[in-house]
Enzyme design. Structure first.
Site, short mmCIF file in Angstrom:
data_model
loop_
_atom_site.label_atom_id
_atom_site.label_comp_id
_atom_site.label_asym_id
_atom_site.label_seq_id
_atom_site.Cartn_x
_atom_site.Cartn_y
_atom_site.Cartn_z
N THR A 39 0.83 -1.20 0.00
CA THR A 39 0.00 0.00 0.00
C THR A 39 0.86 1.26 0.00
O THR A 39 0.54 2.25 -0.66
CB THR A 39 -0.93 0.00 1.22
OG1 THR A 39 -1.80 -1.14 1.16
CG2 THR A 39 -1.79 1.25 1.26
N HIS A 42 1.87 1.80 -3.50
CA HIS A 42 0.76 2.36 -4.29
C HIS A 42 0.61 3.85 -4.02
O HIS A 42 0.43 4.65 -4.95
CB HIS A 42 -0.54 1.63 -3.95
CG HIS A 42 -0.71 0.34 -4.67
ND1 HIS A 42 -1.28 0.22 -5.92
CD2 HIS A 42 -0.38 -0.92 -4.31
CE1 HIS A 42 -1.29 -1.05 -6.30
NE2 HIS A 42 -0.75 -1.77 -5.33
#
Length: 342
Positions: A39, A42
Site C-alpha cells: 500500500t 501504491h
C-alpha cells in the site's frame, strides 16, 4: 527527531520532527521498526491507501515501538512497554460500522495513511490503537502484526476447512504468511505458485508441500500432479494482478473458493472467461484491511507457530525511505523494514 514526509508526486523528504506532548487519549511511541507495505508503494506512485491521502504526511502503518509518554486518560498502558499499532480508525457511526462491517467505514482514518505514521523516529498514536506485545517479543516481529492481522481477516473470509487443498499465488510477504496460516487452518496440502526461485525455496522451508514456477511450468498440470486431484479447493491470490487473478479462476477446483487478496492497481481490469465461474460454481471474494484481528495477530506472533523472521530481507534507515520502497518492489526482497538505526 526526524520523519520521512511523503509530499506527493513520488517525492519524500526527511525533515526534523517536532511533536507535542501527547494529548488526552494519546501516547507517544518511539518507533522500533516499520514495514514497507504494498500500500505504501501504491501511495508513493499516486494511488489510494485504506483512506484518502493528503500530503504532506508521514507514511508507514506496519510498526511497533516503545511507549515514551502517556496522555491524560490513557489506561492499561505503561511507559517503556512495547506495542504494535492497529492503524485503522473507524467512525462507529456510519451504516457499515453499525452493521458490523467496520472495514467498510465511510469515514476511516488510518495512522500512516492520512495521519502521521511509522516512517519516523516517534509517532503520536491514539491509545486505543496500541496493542501491547508480550515481553520478550522481537520488535521487528511485532512490526509484522499488521500484515498478519490483514491475512487473518482474509483467512477468515476464505473459510479453509481441515483437509482442503490450498493454492497460494504469489510468494511475497503476504503469500509466505498465507501459506503458513493455511497450514494452521488445517489444509491437507498447500502449494505456492511463484516465478522467483528464492521465494519458492523459502516457501518449502516454511512448510509448503510444493512450489510451482508458473513461467516455465504448466500451472494447472503441475498443480494436479502435486495435489493428486484437479484444482485447489481454495485459491489465495496475493499479487493483485489481472493475469494471476485469471490464473486463480482456472486453478480452482469445482465449487472452489477464490480469495483475491493482492492489492491491485485501481485502474486494473480483470478480463477472463466467465463460463468456468458458472460451470465450476466458484465463489470469488475480496478482503480489505484487518477488522478485529489485530489482537489475534499479536497472540499468534507470541505463540511461535509462524516463521516470520526469514521474511525480513532488508533494513533501511529513515533517511533512505525511497530506496526502501524501490527495494520492496524488487524480486530480491520479501519484507523491507525501516528503522531509526540499522
Amino acid at each position: 527527531m526526524i520523519g520521512a514526509y511523503f509530499l506527493g508526486n513520488q517525492t519524500i523528504e526527511t525533515r526534523p520532527l517536532v511533536l507535542p506532548d501527547p494529548g488526552p487519549g494519546q501516547v507517544l511511541v518511539r518507533v522500533a521498526a516499520c514495514g514497507v507495505c504494498g500500500t505504501d508503494v501504491h501511495i508513493y506512485h499516486g494511488g489510494k491507501g485504506s483512506a484518502d491521502v493528503t500530503p504532506p504526511v508521514v507514511l508507514g502503518h506496519e510498526f511497533s515501538g516503545i511507549i515514551e509518554k502517556l496522555g491524560d486518560g490513557v489506561e492499561d498502558l505503561e511507559v517503556g512497554q512495547l506495542v504494535t499499532v492497529d492503524p485503522n480508525i473507524y467512525c462507529g457511526k456510519c451504516r457499515p460500522c453499525r452493521q458490523g462491517q467496520k472495514q467498510m467505514c465511510h469515514h476511516m482514518r488510518a495512522v500512516g495513511v492520512n495521519m502521521d505514521g511509522g516512517f519516523a523516529e516517534c509517532c503520536l498514536v491514539p491509545y486505543a490503537q496500541c496493542v501491547p506485545v508480550p515481553e520478550g517479543t522481537d520488535p521487528e516481529l511485532a512490526a509484522m502484526a499488521e500484515p498478519l492481522a490483514c491475512c487473518l481477516h482474509g483467512i477468515d473470509r476464505a473459510g479453509i476447512r481441515p483437509g482442503e487443498n490450498v493454492l497460494v499465488i504469489g510468494g511475497g510477504t503476504i503469500g509466505q504468511i498465507m501459506l503458513q496460516l493455511a497450514r494452521i487452518a488445517g489444509a491437507a496440502k498447500v502449494i505456492l505458485s511463484e516465478p522467483v526461485e528464492a521465494r519458492r525455496k523459502l516457501a518449502v522451508e516454511l512448510g509448503a508441500d510444493g512450489a510451482i514456477d508458473p513461467i516455465d511450468e504448466d500451472l494447472n498440470q503441475r498443480l494436479g500432479e502435486l495435489l493428486g486431484c484437479e484444482g485447489a479447493d481454495v485459491v489465495i491470490e496475493c499479487v493483485g494482478n489481472p493475469r494471476t487473478s485469471a490464473q486463480a479462476i482456472d486453478a480452482a477446483a469445482r465449487c472452489g473458493r477464490i480469495l483475491l487478496f493482492g492489492v491491485p492497481n485501481p485502474e486494473a481490469v480483470l478480463q477472463t472467461r466467465m463460463h468456468p465461474i458458472f460451470q465450476k460454481e466458484l465463489t470469488i471474494m475480496g478482503s480489505f484491511v484487518n477488522p478485529d484481528t489485530h489482537s489475534r495477530a499479536v497472540a499468534l506472533l507470541a505463540s511461535g507457530q509462524l516463521k516470520l523472521k526469514p521474511l525480513i530481507t532488508h533494513r533501511y534507515p529513515i533517511s533512505q525511505l525511497e530506496d526502501a520502497i524501490m527495494t520492496q518492489t524488487s524480486d530480491k526482497s520479501i519484507k523491507v523494514l525501516v528503522k531509526a538505526e540499522v
